[in-house]
Design a protein around this motif. Structure first.
Motif, mmCIF file in Angstrom:
data_model
loop_
_atom_site.group_PDB
_atom_site.id
_atom_site.type_symbol
_atom_site.label_atom_id
_atom_site.label_comp_id
_atom_site.label_asym_id
_atom_site.label_seq_id
_atom_site.Cartn_x
_atom_site.Cartn_y
_atom_site.Cartn_z
ATOM 1 N N ASP A 124 -14.889 -24.654 1.554
ATOM 2 C CA ASP A 124 -15.494 -24.405 0.245
ATOM 3 C C ASP A 124 -16.542 -25.455 -0.085
ATOM 4 O O ASP A 124 -17.259 -25.332 -1.065
ATOM 5 N N ASP A 125 -16.599 -26.521 0.710
ATOM 6 C CA ASP A 125 -17.565 -27.589 0.472
ATOM 7 C C ASP A 125 -18.966 -27.135 0.850
ATOM 8 O O ASP A 125 -19.168 -26.072 1.410
ATOM 9 N N ASN A 126 -19.927 -27.981 0.589
ATOM 10 C CA ASN A 126 -21.324 -27.686 0.873
ATOM 11 C C ASN A 126 -21.624 -27.983 2.345
ATOM 12 O O ASN A 126 -22.366 -28.902 2.675
ATOM 13 N N VAL A 127 -21.015 -27.193 3.237
ATOM 14 C CA VAL A 127 -21.180 -27.371 4.675
ATOM 15 C C VAL A 127 -21.501 -26.017 5.282
ATOM 16 O O VAL A 127 -20.862 -25.022 4.963
ATOM 17 N N GLU A 128 -22.491 -25.986 6.155
ATOM 18 C CA GLU A 128 -22.870 -24.746 6.836
ATOM 19 C C GLU A 128 -22.663 -24.933 8.329
ATOM 20 O O GLU A 128 -23.135 -25.901 8.911
ATOM 21 N N TYR A 129 -21.937 -24.021 8.952
ATOM 22 C CA TYR A 129 -21.703 -24.048 10.387
ATOM 23 C C TYR A 129 -22.394 -22.867 11.050
ATOM 24 O O TYR A 129 -22.393 -21.760 10.506
ATOM 25 N N THR A 130 -22.938 -23.097 12.230
ATOM 26 C CA THR A 130 -23.472 -22.025 13.067
ATOM 27 C C THR A 130 -22.836 -22.188 14.442
ATOM 28 O O THR A 130 -22.858 -23.282 15.002
ATOM 29 N N VAL A 131 -22.262 -21.110 14.975
ATOM 30 C CA VAL A 131 -21.606 -21.157 16.278
ATOM 31 C C VAL A 131 -22.316 -20.181 17.208
ATOM 32 O O VAL A 131 -22.462 -19.013 16.888
ATOM 33 N N LYS A 132 -22.781 -20.683 18.360
ATOM 34 C CA LYS A 132 -23.433 -19.844 19.369
ATOM 35 C C LYS A 132 -22.659 -19.948 20.674
ATOM 36 O O LYS A 132 -22.145 -21.006 21.011
ATOM 37 N N GLU A 169 -24.006 -18.527 23.798
ATOM 38 C CA GLU A 169 -24.877 -18.003 24.848
ATOM 39 C C GLU A 169 -24.701 -18.746 26.172
ATOM 40 O O GLU A 169 -24.408 -18.161 27.191
ATOM 41 N N ASN A 170 -24.901 -20.026 26.189
ATOM 42 C CA ASN A 170 -24.749 -20.855 27.394
ATOM 43 C C ASN A 170 -23.727 -21.941 27.093
ATOM 44 O O ASN A 170 -24.074 -23.077 26.829
ATOM 45 N N GLY A 171 -22.468 -21.590 27.113
ATOM 46 C CA GLY A 171 -21.445 -22.530 26.685
ATOM 47 C C GLY A 171 -21.233 -22.371 25.193
ATOM 48 O O GLY A 171 -21.508 -21.319 24.627
ATOM 49 N N LEU A 172 -20.794 -23.410 24.527
ATOM 50 C CA LEU A 172 -20.493 -23.369 23.102
ATOM 51 C C LEU A 172 -21.384 -24.364 22.383
ATOM 52 O O LEU A 172 -21.461 -25.525 22.767
ATOM 53 N N GLU A 173 -22.074 -23.917 21.344
ATOM 54 C CA GLU A 173 -22.909 -24.802 20.534
ATOM 55 C C GLU A 173 -22.502 -24.640 19.082
ATOM 56 O O GLU A 173 -22.487 -23.532 18.543
ATOM 57 N N ILE A 174 -22.144 -25.758 18.449
ATOM 58 C CA ILE A 174 -21.742 -25.751 17.046
ATOM 59 C C ILE A 174 -22.723 -26.646 16.291
ATOM 60 O O ILE A 174 -22.856 -27.826 16.579
ATOM 61 N N THR A 175 -23.412 -26.063 15.315
ATOM 62 C CA THR A 175 -24.358 -26.808 14.502
ATOM 63 C C THR A 175 -23.800 -26.908 13.090
ATOM 64 O O THR A 175 -23.369 -25.916 12.519
ATOM 65 N N SER A 176 -23.819 -28.132 12.536
ATOM 66 C CA SER A 176 -23.319 -28.386 11.184
ATOM 67 C C SER A 176 -24.467 -28.890 10.318
ATOM 68 O O SER A 176 -25.258 -29.716 10.764
ATOM 69 N N ARG A 177 -24.523 -28.409 9.089
ATOM 70 C CA ARG A 177 -25.514 -28.896 8.120
ATOM 71 C C ARG A 177 -24.788 -29.233 6.827
ATOM 72 O O ARG A 177 -23.963 -28.457 6.357
ATOM 73 N N THR A 178 -25.117 -30.382 6.254
ATOM 74 C CA THR A 178 -24.524 -30.791 4.983
ATOM 75 C C THR A 178 -25.451 -31.777 4.300
ATOM 76 O O THR A 178 -26.488 -32.152 4.853
ATOM 77 N N ASP A 179 -25.074 -32.244 3.111
ATOM 78 C CA ASP A 179 -25.976 -33.067 2.318
ATOM 79 C C ASP A 179 -25.701 -34.572 2.370
ATOM 80 O O ASP A 179 -26.542 -35.358 1.971
ATOM 81 N N THR A 180 -24.542 -34.999 2.858
ATOM 82 C CA THR A 180 -24.253 -36.440 2.916
ATOM 83 C C THR A 180 -23.841 -36.860 4.317
ATOM 84 O O THR A 180 -23.275 -36.079 5.074
ATOM 85 N N LEU A 181 -24.106 -38.105 4.639
ATOM 86 C CA LEU A 181 -23.784 -38.631 5.966
ATOM 87 C C LEU A 181 -22.279 -38.664 6.220
ATOM 88 O O LEU A 181 -21.814 -38.309 7.298
ATOM 89 N N GLY A 182 -21.497 -39.047 5.229
ATOM 90 C CA GLY A 182 -20.045 -39.098 5.392
ATOM 91 C C GLY A 182 -19.450 -37.735 5.691
ATOM 92 O O GLY A 182 -18.605 -37.583 6.567
ATOM 93 N N ARG A 183 -19.908 -36.721 4.968
ATOM 94 C CA ARG A 183 -19.423 -35.360 5.197
ATOM 95 C C ARG A 183 -19.873 -34.863 6.564
ATOM 96 O O ARG A 183 -19.124 -34.203 7.280
ATOM 97 N N LEU A 184 -21.106 -35.188 6.972
ATOM 98 C CA LEU A 184 -21.615 -34.779 8.278
ATOM 99 C C LEU A 184 -20.767 -35.382 9.392
ATOM 100 O O LEU A 184 -20.406 -34.706 10.353
ATOM 101 N N ARG A 185 -20.417 -36.643 9.253
ATOM 102 C CA ARG A 185 -19.572 -37.301 10.251
ATOM 103 C C ARG A 185 -18.205 -36.633 10.330
ATOM 104 O O ARG A 185 -17.667 -36.385 11.413
#
Length: 71
Positions: A26-34, A36-52
Motif C-alpha cells: 500500500d506504500d508509494n512503491v512501484e514494482y515491475t517484473v519481467k 524475458e531473459n531471466g528475472l528482472e525486478i525494477t523498484s521505484r519509490t520516493d525515498t532512499l530508505g524505502r528503496l533500500r
C-alpha cells in the motif's frame, strides 16, 4: 528513485509468480517484473530508505524462491 535486480534463472516465470504477492504494498512503491531473459525486478519509490528496503526484500525473496525450486 529506481533500483533494478537481474537474476539469471531457468525458472524465471515460476519465481515471478511466487514473488508477486510479496511485492504488493500500500506504500508509494512501484514494482515491475519481467521474465524475458531471466528475472528482472525494477523498484521505484520516493525515498532512499524505502528503496533500500524494497530492493532487499525483492532480492531475498527471489533468491529463496530460486533455492527452493532447485531442490
Amino acid at each position: 528513485m529506481k533500483s533494478s535486480l537481474e537474476i539469471d534463472s531457468a525458472n524465471a516465470e515460476t519465481i515471478a509468480t511466487a514473488l508477486k504477492p510479496s511485492l504488493e504494498t500500500d506504500d508509494n512503491v512501484e514494482y515491475t517484473v519481467k521474465t524475458e531473459n531471466g528475472l528482472e525486478i525494477t523498484s521505484r519509490t520516493d525515498t532512499l530508505g524505502r528503496l533500500r528496503g524494497v530492493t532487499d526484500n525483492a532480492l531475498r525473496m527471489s533468491l529463496l524462491a530460486n533455492k527452493i525450486l532447485q531442490r
